[in-house]
Enzyme design. Structure first.
Site, PDB file in Angstrom:
ATOM      1  N   LYS B  79       4.354 -64.431 -23.467  1.00 42.59           N
ATOM      2  CA  LYS B  79       4.533 -65.663 -22.679  1.00 42.59           C
ATOM      3  C   LYS B  79       3.927 -66.847 -23.428  1.00 42.59           C
ATOM      4  O   LYS B  79       2.854 -66.720 -24.024  1.00 42.59           O
ATOM      5  CB  LYS B  79       3.872 -65.478 -21.313  1.00 42.59           C
ATOM      6  CG  LYS B  79       4.137 -66.606 -20.318  1.00 42.59           C
ATOM      7  CD  LYS B  79       3.497 -66.325 -18.962  1.00 42.59           C
ATOM      8  CE  LYS B  79       3.844 -67.419 -17.937  1.00 42.59           C
ATOM      9  NZ  LYS B  79       3.230 -67.182 -16.618  1.00 42.59           N
ATOM     10  N   SER B 160       6.529 -68.043 -12.534  1.00 45.54           N
ATOM     11  CA  SER B 160       6.690 -68.759 -13.781  1.00 45.54           C
ATOM     12  C   SER B 160       7.045 -67.886 -14.989  1.00 45.54           C
ATOM     13  O   SER B 160       7.579 -68.402 -15.967  1.00 45.54           O
ATOM     14  CB  SER B 160       5.409 -69.529 -14.093  1.00 45.54           C
ATOM     15  OG  SER B 160       4.360 -68.636 -14.420  1.00 45.54           O
ATOM     16  N   SER B 184       3.431 -65.189 -10.164  1.00 43.50           N
ATOM     17  CA  SER B 184       4.233 -65.460 -11.369  1.00 43.50           C
ATOM     18  C   SER B 184       4.554 -64.247 -12.234  1.00 43.50           C
ATOM     19  O   SER B 184       5.354 -64.361 -13.162  1.00 43.50           O
ATOM     20  CB  SER B 184       3.528 -66.490 -12.248  1.00 43.50           C
ATOM     21  OG  SER B 184       3.730 -67.784 -11.745  1.00 43.50           O
TER      22      SER B 184
END
Lengths: 95, 492
Positions: B79, B160, B184
């Protein structure tokens, strides 16, 4: 506790984010919608309840007061928008 | 033979160990898959194919000489919130410009220590603020899954960690790092038919992860199976002197817990998670989940978490307050993008006005407001007290049960653009996940069914603090009993 354009201007100033006058009204509307929804928390009886400041019950560990790192000047300034001789170059701070 | 990219992490690890294929062959297969798919899916914002091959070659050498680590040769996506030395990290925000970290986050350094191979950086909502990936400076990720209505609408992978979830679902990595502040990891996992676990707060170090809300942020993996997620979490956790909130406790053998079973466990079903307007398919999945656990020998108990409905409003004070403080560091001076101006204040104000996107600004303004003089007690202090009540709900529940079973999200994946005009509708995505962040508890999402449109749905298991093993045991049973094996049909 409704937020108006002046409050948004003040808060944006505190947050150091430029918001043009034309945006203040619509931002006030958005913030009021969110804050209005948050008002739900007033239903909860929190009399005598301790505020939760940490997600787990733990004591912060102490470490020896010793230098363990350093000498990384070039790494630290590597991403600076402006730097010279291992220093950050910033706009004039004192008028 | 199945394509290498379709393997699970555990199967790939076996294949590498038995020399069925090499780490370089595996990395090459993923490099090609990413090159072909990424223009359509937008999951990766940086690809590092050469680095992947280099790391894979080193893995092959270690596999040969017997010094292989437990993730040796396993290609992963990272990420964009994680600092990766020499590889751009921007939290998908313009304000970080072309920031190239000169250090490595603890979590990623532990993955490389164990032999994993880096494929690139994954797309996400800006500063992890969003539930649809639409706030990314690089544009949204497209969910590999499509509705079966023939309309071909592009769906969100959730957020997210949308890039992480989509990359795993589309076989563009064997697993991915992700982070979870209000849901998320778990909501994108549910939207993409993948497994995602947020461990107990403090299990994994936050050092080198761009901070959003420090009392809630926690790293975890998204993977194809429960076992894969357990293998990855093992490497990600552990005390780190660089993060004083990381816990000084041993990391158990998570993978061993997956097959433990649920015989004798008490599973709580919280009535407050039955919300109005919940789709029938989710109601049904929840009942099915209860039946599966009962069949496997668990006892089901009804529990009450009376403050559940206050969790999201509480979160939308605590998280923006912490974010407004954490994001004060982006001032255009030491790193990231600077916009010049006449005065110092103008430089700050313009750099931040142009560097942050609308949702991030909205949250900074809310956070600044609730912390400002005259409002601190009414908002922030009250929210912290409500947070205590929410944590107490769980403490009482643990007197009656060992883990909780809930749906992960109130809907299946929705269309890109469908909720982006209404912040509160967007925030409600996290209604079932945010409680675990506020209380600091571990939570996993396991894909367990498809809805009438053929979209995956997830079940969530929440456990006691530091009891990820029970969470994995319950998740392992749900995975096995549901028989879920569906994959997105390749269109990219």
């Amino acid at each position: 506790m409704a937020v108006d354009a002046n409050t948004v201007r003040r808060v944006a100033r505190l947050a150091r984010i430029h918001e043009p006058d034309s945006r203040l009204e619509s931002l006030a509307g958005e913030l009021n919608t969110i804050l209005g929804w948050i008002e739900m928390l007033n239903e909860v009886d929190v009399e005598g309840v301790e505020p939760m400041t940490s997600a787990v019950e733990t004591t912060l560990p102490l470490r020896d007061d010793a230098v363990t790192d350093g000498g990384n000047t070039q790494k630290i300034v590597a991403n600076a928008p402006k730097s010279a001789d291992g220093f950050f170059v910033v706009p004039k701070v004192v008028e | 033979m199945t394509q290498l990219t379709e393997l699970t992490l555990a199967a790939a690890r076996d294949g590498l160990a038995s020399k069925a294929f090499s780490a370089v062959e595996l990395a090459t297969a993923f490099n090609s898959a990413i090159e072909a798919a990424n223009p359509q899916l937008n999951a990766y914002v940086v690809t590092t194919p050469e680095k992947a091959l280099e790391m894979a070659a080193a893995s092959d050498a270690r596999l040969k000489d017997g010094s292989a680590g437990r993730l040796e040769g396993i290609p992963l996506g990272i990420k964009d919130l994680f600092c990766t030395e020499g590889v751009r990290a921007t939290a998908c925000s313009n304000i970080l410009g072309e920031f190239k970290p000169t250090y490595e986050s603890t979590v990623t350094s532990q993955l490389w220590r164990d032999g994993a191979v880096m494929l690139g950086k994954l797309n996400m909502d800006e500063f992890a603020m969003g539930s649809s990936n639409e706030t990314s400076r690089f544009g949204p990720v497209v969910n590999p899954w499509k509705r079966q209505d023939g309309a071909n609408a592009s769906l969100t992978p959730g957020g997210s960690s949308g890039g992480s979830a989509a990359a795993v679902a589309a076989d563009l990595c064997l697993g991915a790092t992700a982070t979870d502040t209000g849901g998320s990891i778990r909501q994108p996992a549910a939207f993409t038919g993948t497994v995602g676990i947020k461990p107990t707060y403090g299990r994994a170090s936050r050092f080198g992860i761009v901070a959003f809300a420090s009392s809630l942020d926690q790293a975890g993996p998204i993977a194809k199976t429960v076992l894969d997620s357990a293998i990855l979490l093992q490497s990600m956790c552990g005390h780190d002197p660089k993060d004083s909130t990381s816990l000084q406790v041993p990391v158990p053998d998570f993978a061993a817990a997956v097959a433990r079973g649920v015989k004798g466990l008490k599973i709580g079903v919280p009535k407050e998670y039955r919300v109005d307007g919940m789709p029938e398919a989710i109601e049904k999945l929840w009942s099915d989940g209860i039946a599966w656990l009962k069949d496997a020998g668990a006892e089901i108990v009804d529990v009450s978490l009376p403050h559940t409905k206050y969790a999201l409003p509480c979160y939308y004070i605590v998280a923006p307050a912490e974010a407004s403080s954490n994001l004060a560091r982006y001032d255009g001076m030491r790193f990231g993008a600077r916009v010049e101006g006449e005065t110092l204040t103008q430089v700050y104000e313009q750099s931040r006005a142009q560097g942050f996107g609308d949702e991030v600004k909205r949250r900074i303004l809310i956070g600044t407001y609730v912390l400002s003089a005259g409002y601190y007690d009414a908002y922030y202090l009250r929210a912290q007290r409500v947070r205590t009540k929410i944590a107490e709900d769980f403490r009482l529940a643990w007197q009656k049960c060992d883990a909780l079973l809930t749906p992960t999200a109130p809907s299946a994946a929705f269309g890109l653009g469908e909720k982006s005009d209404d912040p509160i509708q967007m925030y409600l995505n996290d209604v079932f996940t945010v409680t675990a962040n506020l209380a600091g508890l571990p939570g996993i999402s396991v894909p367990a069914a498809l809805d009438s449109q053929g979209l995956p749905l997830g079940l969530q298991v929440i456990g006691r603090a530091l009891d990820e093993e029970t969470v994995f045991a319950v998740a392992g049973v749900l995975e096995a009993q549901s028989g879920y094996t569906a994959k997105a049909k390749v269109w990219w």
